[in-house]
Motif scaffolding. Structure first.
Motif, PDB file in Angstrom:
ATOM      1  N   ARG A  54      13.599  -0.759  14.835  1.00 15.16           N
ATOM      2  CA  ARG A  54      12.701  -2.067  14.778  1.00 15.16           C
ATOM      3  C   ARG A  54      11.328  -1.513  15.088  1.00 15.16           C
ATOM      4  O   ARG A  54      10.211  -2.121  14.716  1.00 15.16           O
ATOM      5  N   VAL A  55      11.054  -1.009  16.308  1.00 16.82           N
ATOM      6  CA  VAL A  55       9.713  -0.509  16.775  1.00 16.82           C
ATOM      7  C   VAL A  55       9.004   0.436  15.548  1.00 16.82           C
ATOM      8  O   VAL A  55       7.765   0.053  15.344  1.00 16.82           O
ATOM      9  N   ALA A  56       9.688   1.307  15.173  1.00 10.34           N
ATOM     10  CA  ALA A  56       9.357   2.286  14.232  1.00 10.34           C
ATOM     11  C   ALA A  56       8.851   1.521  12.862  1.00 10.34           C
ATOM     12  O   ALA A  56       7.681   1.618  12.355  1.00 10.34           O
ATOM     13  N   LEU A  57       9.826   0.410  12.579  1.00  6.71           N
ATOM     14  CA  LEU A  57       9.480  -0.401  11.420  1.00  6.71           C
ATOM     15  C   LEU A  57       8.053  -1.176  11.671  1.00  6.71           C
ATOM     16  O   LEU A  57       7.221  -1.593  10.775  1.00  6.71           O
ATOM     17  N   GLY A  58       8.109  -1.767  12.908  1.00  9.44           N
ATOM     18  CA  GLY A  58       6.726  -2.174  13.068  1.00  9.44           C
ATOM     19  C   GLY A  58       5.330  -1.650  12.957  1.00  9.44           C
ATOM     20  O   GLY A  58       4.596  -1.896  12.629  1.00  9.44           O
ATOM     21  N   VAL A  59       5.553  -0.474  13.596  1.00 10.06           N
ATOM     22  CA  VAL A  59       4.457   0.446  13.564  1.00 10.06           C
ATOM     23  C   VAL A  59       4.170   0.769  12.046  1.00 10.06           C
ATOM     24  O   VAL A  59       3.014   0.657  11.550  1.00 10.06           O
ATOM     25  N   LEU A  60       5.062   0.978  11.176  1.00  8.97           N
ATOM     26  CA  LEU A  60       5.063   1.380   9.769  1.00  8.97           C
ATOM     27  C   LEU A  60       4.170   0.236   9.110  1.00  8.97           C
ATOM     28  O   LEU A  60       3.265   0.252   8.193  1.00  8.97           O
ATOM     29  N   LEU A  61       4.806  -1.152   9.528  1.00  8.76           N
ATOM     30  CA  LEU A  61       4.388  -2.400   8.774  1.00  8.76           C
ATOM     31  C   LEU A  61       2.779  -2.624   9.186  1.00  8.76           C
ATOM     32  O   LEU A  61       1.929  -2.986   8.356  1.00  8.76           O
ATOM     33  N   LEU A  65       0.676  -0.206   9.783  1.00  7.73           N
ATOM     34  CA  LEU A  65       0.039   0.734   9.406  1.00  7.73           C
ATOM     35  C   LEU A  65      -0.417   0.281   7.933  1.00  7.73           C
ATOM     36  O   LEU A  65      -1.467   0.348   7.224  1.00  7.73           O
ATOM     37  N   ALA A  66       0.794  -0.165   7.218  1.00  8.09           N
ATOM     38  CA  ALA A  66       0.550  -0.941   5.882  1.00  8.09           C
ATOM     39  C   ALA A  66      -0.513  -1.910   5.881  1.00  8.09           C
ATOM     40  O   ALA A  66      -1.185  -2.105   4.835  1.00  8.09           O
ATOM     41  N   VAL A  67      -0.409  -2.830   6.917  1.00  7.44           N
ATOM     42  CA  VAL A  67      -1.226  -3.957   6.705  1.00  7.44           C
ATOM     43  C   VAL A  67      -2.895  -3.514   7.026  1.00  7.44           C
ATOM     44  O   VAL A  67      -3.470  -4.156   6.478  1.00  7.44           O
ATOM     45  N   SER A  68      -2.796  -2.585   7.901  1.00 12.01           N
ATOM     46  CA  SER A  68      -4.435  -2.051   7.877  1.00 12.01           C
ATOM     47  C   SER A  68      -4.889  -1.361   6.575  1.00 12.01           C
ATOM     48  O   SER A  68      -6.257  -1.569   6.270  1.00 12.01           O
ATOM     49  N   VAL A  69      -3.999  -0.978   5.791  1.00 10.58           N
ATOM     50  CA  VAL A  69      -4.451  -0.348   4.611  1.00 10.58           C
ATOM     51  C   VAL A  69      -4.719  -1.528   3.751  1.00 10.58           C
ATOM     52  O   VAL A  69      -5.967  -1.534   2.918  1.00 10.58           O
ATOM     53  N   LEU A  70      -4.071  -2.706   3.604  1.00 10.74           N
ATOM     54  CA  LEU A  70      -4.361  -3.862   3.051  1.00 10.74           C
ATOM     55  C   LEU A  70      -5.455  -4.577   3.379  1.00 10.74           C
ATOM     56  O   LEU A  70      -6.455  -5.138   2.520  1.00 10.74           O
ATOM     57  N   ILE A  71      -5.879  -4.648   4.676  1.00  8.54           N
ATOM     58  CA  ILE A  71      -6.930  -5.227   5.344  1.00  8.54           C
ATOM     59  C   ILE A  71      -8.319  -4.323   4.679  1.00  8.54           C
ATOM     60  O   ILE A  71      -9.332  -5.231   4.307  1.00  8.54           O
ATOM     61  N   PHE A  72      -8.343  -3.030   4.629  1.00  9.26           N
ATOM     62  CA  PHE A  72      -9.162  -2.189   4.356  1.00  9.26           C
ATOM     63  C   PHE A  72      -9.676  -2.526   3.052  1.00  9.26           C
ATOM     64  O   PHE A  72     -10.713  -2.644   2.648  1.00  9.26           O
ATOM     65  N   ALA A  73      -8.670  -2.400   2.072  1.00  8.37           N
ATOM     66  CA  ALA A  73      -8.651  -2.438   0.550  1.00  8.37           C
ATOM     67  C   ALA A  73      -9.232  -3.845   0.271  1.00  8.37           C
ATOM     68  O   ALA A  73     -10.197  -3.876  -0.542  1.00  8.37           O
ATOM     69  N   GLY A  74      -8.970  -4.876   0.961  1.00  6.02           N
ATOM     70  CA  GLY A  74      -9.250  -6.279   0.601  1.00  6.02           C
ATOM     71  C   GLY A  74     -10.593  -6.346   0.885  1.00  6.02           C
ATOM     72  O   GLY A  74     -11.422  -7.121   0.349  1.00  6.02           O
ATOM     73  N   THR A  75     -11.004  -5.742   2.163  1.00  5.19           N
ATOM     74  CA  THR A  75     -12.453  -6.098   2.482  1.00  5.19           C
ATOM     75  C   THR A  75     -13.400  -5.242   1.408  1.00  5.19           C
ATOM     76  O   THR A  75     -14.600  -5.425   1.477  1.00  5.19           O
ATOM     77  N   GLN A  76     -13.137  -4.191   0.930  1.00  5.51           N
ATOM     78  CA  GLN A  76     -13.765  -3.360   0.189  1.00  5.51           C
ATOM     79  C   GLN A  76     -14.154  -3.742  -1.155  1.00  5.51           C
ATOM     80  O   GLN A  76     -14.920  -3.501  -2.077  1.00  5.51           O
ATOM     81  N   ILE A  77     -13.010  -4.782  -1.625  1.00  3.74           N
ATOM     82  CA  ILE A  77     -13.137  -5.293  -3.011  1.00  3.74           C
ATOM     83  C   ILE A  77     -13.838  -6.673  -3.079  1.00  3.74           C
ATOM     84  O   ILE A  77     -13.935  -7.106  -4.257  1.00  3.74           O
ATOM     85  N   LEU A  78     -14.311  -7.097  -1.861  1.00  3.87           N
ATOM     86  CA  LEU A  78     -15.224  -8.351  -2.092  1.00  3.87           C
ATOM     87  C   LEU A  78     -16.164  -8.217  -2.886  1.00  3.87           C
ATOM     88  O   LEU A  78     -17.113  -7.069  -2.606  1.00  3.87           O
ATOM     89  N   PRO A  79     -16.805  -9.302  -3.330  1.00  3.34           N
ATOM     90  CA  PRO A  79     -18.179  -9.252  -4.149  1.00  3.34           C
ATOM     91  C   PRO A  79     -19.169  -9.045  -3.316  1.00  3.34           C
ATOM     92  O   PRO A  79     -19.073  -9.573  -2.210  1.00  3.34           O
TER      93      PRO A  79
END
Length: 320
Positions: free
Chosen positions: A13-20, A22-36
């Motif tokens: 469960r801890v490993a899954l939390g860390v991976l999750l 990390l995945a959220v960090s990618v989504l946050i970064f990508a989301g801010t990059q595609i802002l107009p």
């Protein structure tokens, strides 16, 4: 054997939390990059020359490939560096320290009231199920969940700040305030948050206990002549604690990450207010930092809920 199984499940469960996370960090970064819009243009204004814009983009590293900027941002966060706000050049970690403390204080005030009250109301609803008390509590829960937090917030301001004038309409707090002054300042936003999460926790507590009440050992306890209150307190509630812990942790996570609307309504100087202020300025580093902190809090509390459920499961701790 039981201890090894529990340890393995917790590690997974801890490993899954860390991976999750990390995945959220990618989504946050990508989301801010595609802002107009152009970050450099928003900083320098419409009157900036092309050369000035190009120099600022080079200074901020905006011309680098996206994956390089992501790893630069991620490694900085792992080292405790959240970056610098583009709008005022202030260190984000320094600016967020006080804001995070304010948000946690508000969430803690709401949790101290909502969690025990929700469990108590849930147990009362089970004790007097299908009666007047159960219907009244369920009706209150339905009404509470039907109202969005912004409506509850404005209604509290109208009644208690404008009409009765018991509390201030804006919840301003500062470092020199005493503990009692802080409590008075956050009464209305904490009440709004309490009403938002109370109904969900109460209904889930009621459902979890009622599910246990259908078990065979509950019938045995009833045949022994135990009172309904004693059956609920000694047998039903302890065996329903795992799902109750899960729903409590989920709502605690909401109290921290779901305060944006409430903080804006009451002009409370917390993380949510800070985020909204810098979204309007298109301050990407601040949005990324606050979003990642909110995600980390939510994922961590969900992970704690899962671990608590594992530890509370006797079949995992004492397998046959």
């Amino acid at each position: 054997m039981g201890g090894a199984t529990v340890a393995k499940l917790i590690a997974q469960r801890v490993a899954l939390g860390v991976l999750l996370l990390l995945a959220v960090s990618v989504l946050i970064f990508a989301g801010t990059q595609i802002l107009p819009g152009d970050v450099a243009q928003s900083i320098l204004g419409q009157a900036a020359t092309p050369q000035a814009l190009e120099n600022l983009r080079r200074e901020l590293g905006l011309n680098d490939p996206a994956y390089i900027r992501y790893f630069r941002w991620l490694f900085g966060i792992l080292q405790g560096d959240l970056g610098t706000a583009l709008s005022n050049k202030r260190d984000i970690a320094t600016a967020l320290s006080g804001r995070l403390a304010n948000t946690l204080f508000l969430a803690a005030c709401a949790a101290v009231v909502s969690v025990p009250l929700a469990i108590l109301l849930g147990l009362l609803a089970v004790r007097y199920r299908n009666g007047i008390i159960d219907k009244a509590i369920s009706g209150f829960a339905l009404a509470s969940t039907s109202l969005p937090e912004f409506f509850i917030g404005y209604l509290l301001i109208l009644v208690f700040a404008v009409k009765l004038q018991w509390f201030p309409a804006s919840s301003t707090v500062y470092d020199s305030m005493s503990f009692l002054q802080r409590l008075q300042a956050v009464v209305l936003p904490a009440t709004a948050l309490t009403l938002v999460v109370l109904a969900h926790m109460m209904r889930m507590t009621r459902a979890a206990v009622l599910n246990v009440m259908q078990s065979a050992y509950i019938e045995t306890a009833e045949l022994k002549g135990l009172s309904p209150l004693k059956i609920i307190r000694r047998h039903a509630f302890p065996n329903a604690i795992a799902p109750i812990i899960n729903v409590v942790m989920l709502n605690l996570a909401f109290l921290v990450v779901g305060v944006v609307v409430v903080e804006v309504i009451f002009v409370y100087p917390g993380m949510g207010q800070y985020l909204v202020d810098h979204v309007s300025k298109r301050d990407v580093p601040v949005v990324q930092a606050v979003g990642l902190i909110f995600a980390a809090v939510y994922i961590t509390l969900n992970m704690v809920a899962d671990i608590a459920a594992i530890l509370a499961n006797p079949r995992l701790r004492h397998p046959k």
